[in-house]
Design an enzyme around this catalytic site. Structure first.
Site, PDB file in Angstrom:
ATOM      1  N   GLU A 133      -1.171  48.847  17.177  1.00 52.34           N
ATOM      2  CA  GLU A 133       0.046  49.193  16.432  1.00 52.34           C
ATOM      3  C   GLU A 133       0.765  50.255  17.262  1.00 52.34           C
ATOM      4  O   GLU A 133       0.485  51.441  17.160  1.00 52.34           O
ATOM      5  CB  GLU A 133      -0.282  49.712  15.030  1.00 52.34           C
ATOM      6  CG  GLU A 133       0.970  49.917  14.206  1.00 52.34           C
ATOM      7  CD  GLU A 133       0.695  50.428  12.807  1.00 52.34           C
ATOM      8  OE1 GLU A 133       1.618  50.379  11.978  1.00 52.34           O
ATOM      9  OE2 GLU A 133      -0.425  50.895  12.542  1.00 52.34           O
TER      10      GLU A 133
ATOM     11  N   ASP B 242      -3.934  49.193   5.623  1.00 52.84           N
ATOM     12  CA  ASP B 242      -3.419  50.220   6.532  1.00 52.84           C
ATOM     13  C   ASP B 242      -4.214  51.515   6.331  1.00 52.84           C
ATOM     14  O   ASP B 242      -3.676  52.620   6.456  1.00 52.84           O
ATOM     15  CB  ASP B 242      -1.925  50.450   6.311  1.00 52.84           C
ATOM     16  CG  ASP B 242      -1.259  51.223   7.451  1.00 52.84           C
ATOM     17  OD1 ASP B 242      -1.888  51.367   8.517  1.00 52.84           O
ATOM     18  OD2 ASP B 242      -0.122  51.698   7.264  1.00 52.84           O
TER      19      ASP B 242
ATOM     20  N   GLY C 191      -0.451  56.025   6.922  1.00 49.76           N
ATOM     21  CA  GLY C 191      -1.460  55.061   6.502  1.00 49.76           C
ATOM     22  C   GLY C 191      -1.766  55.224   5.034  1.00 49.76           C
ATOM     23  O   GLY C 191      -0.950  55.734   4.257  1.00 49.76           O
TER      24      GLY C 191
END
Length: 378
Positions: A122, A267, A303
């Site tokens: 990511e 996440d 996150g």
């Protein structure tokens, strides 16, 4: 070794069936309705669903995948397995190329053990203005050559790249990813509608946490959200934790994409499974308060502390999904994204015995991976 699970409510893509299943050598051999043909472990009518598949996960229980530390990675996988995730992707965050390569090389070892399903970069090829919890000093323009080196470091286990398609070099990098069998995911982007479509045309097939870290929907400037939702070639990730996206917007995305193009992800970062306090995500300091992770500097969401069992329950209770549809967005569709539906993602003869036993209120009661109990039924 053979095991029969009897008196169960088995959730398959076709519906919920009162029945039984048998397991031999780590695989499901038979799935039947009604009473089991012989003795077995009676589950008292509890639901059995396939193990959850999380394609976007940074860690948990204090362990962080971006560090590349194998003990930390094992700790994180163990936490998520206890919560029903039997297939986990290790997501990294933006970092210097040499550190990303080292982390990928280390985590490849756990992929080879079967502990991880793959590695997800990511970043660092993301938009500065939409970097969220990524260190802006570590962002770079996409480089096909550099990314090829990262893929090589991962020894065939790099499965996903999140990239902003508007950046110079992005479309060539997306084409390279597709040629290497790496899923290109559009996210952390400032792209408009047309540039997003260009990214999809180049080979992008996933949206990284739709809505988050991208321009909002507009009726004259629809932006990336409309492009990603409208294109049948794209599957969309959604973080269903009640923080990242309002339930009304989750329902809107689901109504457009349906269970076949919707993937719930956590996440999760290292704070998942733990309490409030100070944590680290890559090079960024994070503070968790009331279960919500935010950067110490700037306050961006960093996150989540979500686990897939919570996302599953919220899908049923908050979004109104049926059990088969909730299973599809937490197991079958993410398995399809990873190209693994031949072995996981649904309960069927021949597939791996990755199973979750749920109590009547959909809490995790037991988890099985490859026919072995991780936590046994109460």
């Amino acid at each position: 070794m053979s095991l029969t699970l009897a008196d169960a409510r088995i959730v398959t893509p076709e519906g919920v069936h009162e029945g039984w299943l048998t397991i031999e050598d780590g695989r499901i051999t038979h799935v039947g309705q009604g009473s089991a043909p012989g003795p077995g472990l009676a589950l008292g009518g509890r639901h059995v669903v396939p193990g959850f598949v999380d394609v976007h996960n940074h860690g948990g229980a204090g362990g962080s995948f971006p560090t590349g530390d194998l003990d930390e990675a094992r700790t994180a996988v163990a936490l998520h397995r206890r919560h029903g995730t039997t297939t986990t992707m290790a997501s990294l965050v933006s970092d210097a190329p040499e550190r990303l390569a080292r982390a990928a090389a280390a985590l490849a070892e756990l992929c080879e053990e079967g502990l991880l399903a793959g590695i997800h970069f990511e970043g660092p090829y993301i938009a500065r203005g939409r970097c969220g919890a990524h260190d802006p000093a570590l962002l770079r323009e996409p480089s096909p050559q550099e990314f090829a080196g990262l893929v090589k470091a991962g020894r065939g286990h790099v499965r996903m790249l999140t990239i902003a398609p508007e950046l110079p070099g992005a479309l060539d990098t997306i084409r390279l990813a597709a040629a290497e069998g790496v899923i290109a995911a559009i996210g952390h982007t400032e792209a408009d509608y047309d540039r997003t479509i260009a990214g999809i045309d180049a080979g992008a097939s996933l949206a990284t946490h739709l809505y988050n870290a991208m321009p909002q929907l507009g009726h004259r400037a629809p932006g990336p959200i409309a492009a990603l939702l409208d294109d049948e070639r794209v599957t969309v990730e959604l973080i269903n934790d009640g923080v990242h996206v309002h339930p009304a917007m989750l329902r809107l995305a689901y109504e457009v994409a349906g269970p076949g193009r919707t993937v719930l992800v956590t996440d999760a970062m290292s704070a998942a499974g733990l309490g409030d306090g100070a944590y680290q995500l890559g090079s960024m300091r994070v503070r968790v308060d009331d279960g919500v992770a935010r950067l110490v500097e700037g306050g961006s969401i960093a996150g989540s502390t979500l686990t897939m069992d919570v996302a599953f329950r919220r899908a049923v209770r908050e979004l109104g999904l049926s059990l088969p549809d909730a299973v599809q967005v937490t197991s079958l569709t993410p398995a399809r994204v990873l190209g693994l539906t031949g072995s996981i993602g649904s309960i069927a003869a021949g597939k791996a015995a990755d199973l979750v036993v749920l109590s009547p209120d959909l809490e995790v009661d037991a988890v099985m991976k490859d026919g072995a109990w991780i936590t046994e039924p109460c």
